[in-house]
Design a protein around this motif. Structure first.
Motif, mmCIF file in Angstrom:
data_model
loop_
_atom_site.group_PDB
_atom_site.id
_atom_site.type_symbol
_atom_site.label_atom_id
_atom_site.label_comp_id
_atom_site.label_asym_id
_atom_site.label_seq_id
_atom_site.Cartn_x
_atom_site.Cartn_y
_atom_site.Cartn_z
ATOM 1 N N ASN A 14 0.684 -1.154 -0.027
ATOM 2 C CA ASN A 14 0.029 0.121 -0.121
ATOM 3 C C ASN A 14 0.880 1.252 0.023
ATOM 4 O O ASN A 14 0.459 2.413 -0.769
ATOM 5 C CB ASN A 14 -0.678 0.104 1.120
ATOM 6 N N VAL A 38 2.744 1.822 -3.381
ATOM 7 C CA VAL A 38 1.420 2.045 -4.375
ATOM 8 C C VAL A 38 1.474 3.527 -4.354
ATOM 9 O O VAL A 38 1.260 4.413 -5.171
ATOM 10 C CB VAL A 38 0.318 1.075 -4.462
ATOM 11 N N GLU A 39 0.956 4.160 -2.954
ATOM 12 C CA GLU A 39 0.699 5.269 -2.602
ATOM 13 C C GLU A 39 1.801 6.426 -2.996
ATOM 14 O O GLU A 39 1.477 7.412 -3.788
ATOM 15 C CB GLU A 39 0.360 5.467 -1.261
ATOM 16 N N MET A 63 4.435 5.847 -5.440
ATOM 17 C CA MET A 63 4.380 5.737 -6.730
ATOM 18 C C MET A 63 3.357 6.738 -7.313
ATOM 19 O O MET A 63 3.601 7.140 -8.561
ATOM 20 C CB MET A 63 4.525 4.433 -7.193
ATOM 21 N N TYR A 64 2.137 6.514 -6.774
ATOM 22 C CA TYR A 64 0.996 7.163 -7.579
ATOM 23 C C TYR A 64 1.124 8.791 -7.234
ATOM 24 O O TYR A 64 0.875 9.651 -8.151
ATOM 25 C CB TYR A 64 -0.419 6.681 -6.848
ATOM 26 N N THR A 65 1.379 9.196 -6.064
ATOM 27 C CA THR A 65 1.757 10.704 -5.863
ATOM 28 C C THR A 65 2.928 11.100 -6.486
ATOM 29 O O THR A 65 2.839 12.218 -6.702
ATOM 30 C CB THR A 65 1.763 10.930 -4.085
ATOM 31 N N HIS A 90 4.107 9.889 -9.413
ATOM 32 C CA HIS A 90 4.278 9.348 -10.814
ATOM 33 C C HIS A 90 5.025 10.215 -11.826
ATOM 34 O O HIS A 90 5.685 9.691 -12.714
ATOM 35 C CB HIS A 90 2.767 8.825 -11.212
ATOM 36 N N GLU A 143 10.404 3.565 -13.998
ATOM 37 C CA GLU A 143 9.236 2.794 -13.984
ATOM 38 C C GLU A 143 9.713 1.188 -13.742
ATOM 39 O O GLU A 143 8.991 0.580 -12.905
ATOM 40 C CB GLU A 143 8.497 2.822 -15.321
ATOM 41 N N SER A 166 10.511 0.639 -9.912
ATOM 42 C CA SER A 166 9.349 0.757 -9.268
ATOM 43 C C SER A 166 8.789 -0.616 -9.154
ATOM 44 O O SER A 166 8.135 -1.123 -8.406
ATOM 45 C CB SER A 166 8.348 1.980 -9.827
ATOM 46 N N GLU A 196 -7.182 15.312 -3.230
ATOM 47 C CA GLU A 196 -5.881 15.809 -3.246
ATOM 48 C C GLU A 196 -5.638 17.175 -3.646
ATOM 49 O O GLU A 196 -4.491 17.605 -3.704
ATOM 50 C CB GLU A 196 -5.049 14.572 -4.067
#
Length: 616
Positions: A227, A230-231, A233-235, A237, A246, A249, A510
């Protein structure tokens, strides 16, 4: 309108209670938890009675069904045939028992759900109120994820136990005792035969629980890692793509995902073995009872209906045994969760000695009228350190006249932001005092004191809600016209009006549907609307472009007119017009004066300014 969720550090902070986690003081924690149930003692007593009654009715039913079977067998073996009247009475009685069991079970579930939710409601409220009373240093020492875990995950763990496990424990224990009584009543020898395998069942349950605890812990650990990754890498990206990371990651994700897969597979497979294995052992008892029962039936010791009832009891016996073992294990996790909740509630609160008298009554604090406040602020020999043995601010002395604009500059760690925290009494002084209009700030209540300060911070804080709601947060009673006037003063009105929904535009969770500069302008509009006598600007323009900065400077000039203002800035070009500049280093004022005076001295400030000027 709800606050945006703050992110905890990657992989840090607890991610909920883990199976098998134990409390440091199980007895003490459970005693405290029971104290929250004490106001609902009558309701809990009713739940106990109804749960026992429901279980008893359910336990008696197989025996009644066995009587119906005996009635049929008796009728088939006699010339008179089956007595359908007697059989109907037995069946009606059986249906009544099933109905009563259902009613009592439903009522006790309804009552217990209400009790558990009231207890959890009170715990949540206690934690929420506690958060408002905790000093800032507590939040500085804890991660957001850890606090969120206590308020959300730990509370939910306790909720699950109160609403389900407690009554399940009652019914399971009652079922075990009731089944044993009914089995012994039918035949002692058959009961002993059925119970021979019980120690084996308990051993299997214990072994499986012991094996699965470690895997469940790893599952929870790697779930948190997945989690968190993922958080992150999402924030981030954009940065990931910009640096072509990439593949890296994905490699990190695959590592954690593989670990999660292994631990989750093992934990779920092993826990899934519990029921088949206990059923297998139960079936051994079932076979032994069938053989013994047939032998006893031939001898005339027991009837066929008795054997049928007994077999039903044997089949029903293993389930409550497994439930008791499972609930007993769950209670350990519940105690650990509850202990963390109670530790939070018991944390030392913000010192309210100035707001409350020694006897606990409200202290007569000085009234603070914003309308007549002049805004004079005086620092007298102020000393402060986050640790008692290490002072950050040392013998700080300065007088701010009403309406002055005071800029505070200096390198990172010089103590600039700390001064602001002391002004608002987020921390108490180690020595000296701070006065507003000639009165020690300790003479005012914290609520009154903080009501005279408006703040614009570098870290923009917006809520999920409309633009109008975000601006109005500075003054909840403001009219729509006042909100728009504040937006105009902050030079954000034009942008808002160009949006399809205008002031009713929704800012997402966000706040990614507006730019960083627009976020900052909205927080400035909020501060303008608050219209406080003293203004604090902490890096208020550091996140905006030059054109927007110019607009903000114009708005701030109007905002700071006839108001005492403290401006903390790293970009020295923004404070040239300040009435006084305080240059801080290592907690002390090393230089002070106007921009021109300090440049003429060719000292620390001049070097700092010139280095920035050349960089720009």
């Amino acid at each position: 309108m709800r606050p945006k969720r703050r992110k905890g550090p990657g992989g840090g902070g607890p991610h909920g209670m883990m199976p098998g986690e134990k409390a440091k003081d199980f007895k003490g924690t459970m005693k405290t938890l029971l104290s929250y149930l004490r106001p609902h003692s009558l309701a809990v007593a009713v739940v106990f009675i109804f749960a026992i009654a429901s279980t008893i009715f359910s336990i008696v039913s197989p025996t009644i069904l066995g009587n119906a079977t005996d009635e049929v067998v008796k009728g088939l073996m006699s010339k008179a045939g089956i007595d359908f009247t007697a059989l109907l009475k037995i069946l009606i009685f059986l249906i009544v028992l099933y109905g009563l069991s259902f009613i009592f079970s439903t009522v006790q579930g309804y009552i217990m759900a209400g009790v558990s939710q009231k207890v959890i409601y009170n715990l949540r409220r206690a934690m929420s109120e506690k958060m408002d009373r905790l000093p800032l240093k507590y939040f500085d020492s804890k991660t957001h994820g850890e606090i969120q875990s206590r308020v959300v995950n730990d509370i939910e763990t306790v909720n699950q136990t109160l609403s389900q496990s407690l009554t399940q424990m009652i019914t399971s224990v009652t079922t075990i005792i009731g089944i044993l009584v009914m089995m012994i009543r039918i035949n002692l020898l058959m009961t002993i035969t059925a119970l021979v395998v019980l120690p084996l069942s308990m051993l299997i349950i214990r072994l499986i629980i012991g094996k699965t605890q470690g895997h469940f812990k790893n599952q929870q650990k790697y779930l948190g890692e997945v989690n968190s990754h993922v958080e992150e890498m999402y924030t981030g990206h954009t940065i990931v793509k910009a640096f072509n990371q990439e593949a890296n990651s994905e490699e990190i994700f695959d590592h954690y995902n593989e670990k999660l897969y292994e631990s989750a597979w093992k934990s779920q497979f092993l826990s899934g073995l519990m029921m088949p294995l206990t059923n297998f052992v139960g079936n051994l008892a079932y076979v032994a009872v069938c053989i013994l029962g047939g032998h006893l039936a031939l001898k005339g010791t027991v009837t066929i209906g008795n054997i049928q009832a007994f077999i039903q009891y044997v089949r029903s016996f293993n389930q409550p045994v497994a439930q008791v073992a499972n609930v007993a294990n769950l209670l350990q996790s519940t105690a650990a969760a509850a202990e963390r909740v109670f530790e939070f509630i018991a944390e030392d609160e913000e010192d309210i000695s100035a707001d409350v008298a020694a006897d606990g009554s409200s202290k007569n604090t000085l009234p603070l009228n914003r309308d007549i406040l002049r805004g004079e602020v005086t620092f007298e020999h102020v000393g402060f350190g986050y640790n008692d043995d290490e002072l950050i601010i040392k013998d700080f002395n300065f007088n701010v006249k009403p309406g002055q604009r005071i800029a505070i500059v200096g390198p990172t760690g010089a103590g600039k932001t700390t001064i602001v925290k002391l002004l608002l009494r987020f921390y108490e002084l180690n020595q000296g005092r701070i006065m507003v209009d000639g009165h020690d700030i300790k003479d005012y209540s914290r609520k009154d004191l903080r009501s005279i300060f408006g703040m614009v911070l570098q870290d923009t804080w917006l809520f999920s809600g409309t633009v109008r709601e975000n601006i109005r947060y500075g003054k909840m009673t403001a009219t729509d016209q006042e909100v728009e006037e504040a937006a105009k003063a902050a030079h954000i009105h034009h942008f808002i009006k160009t949006q399809p929904k205008g002031y009713d535009m929704e800012i997402n969770e966000e706040a990614t549907n507006i730019s960083q500069g627009q976020k900052q302008l909205l927080t400035i509009a909020r501060a303008i609307l608050a219209d406080t006598p003293i203004m604090i600007l902490d890096e208020a323009t550091s996140s905006v472009d030059t054109r927007t900065e110019t607009q903000i400077q114009q708005a701030m000039a109007n905002l700071m007119e006839n108001r005492t203002s403290f401006i903390i800035a790293h970009r020295l070009s923004t404070i040239r017009d300040a009435d006084m500049i305080l240059v801080m280093n290592h907690g002390d004022i090393i230089e002070q004066g106007t921009h021109e005076d300090l440049l003429a001295k060719d000292g620390f400030y001049a070097n700092l300014y010139n280095s920035q000027f050349h960089e720009e």
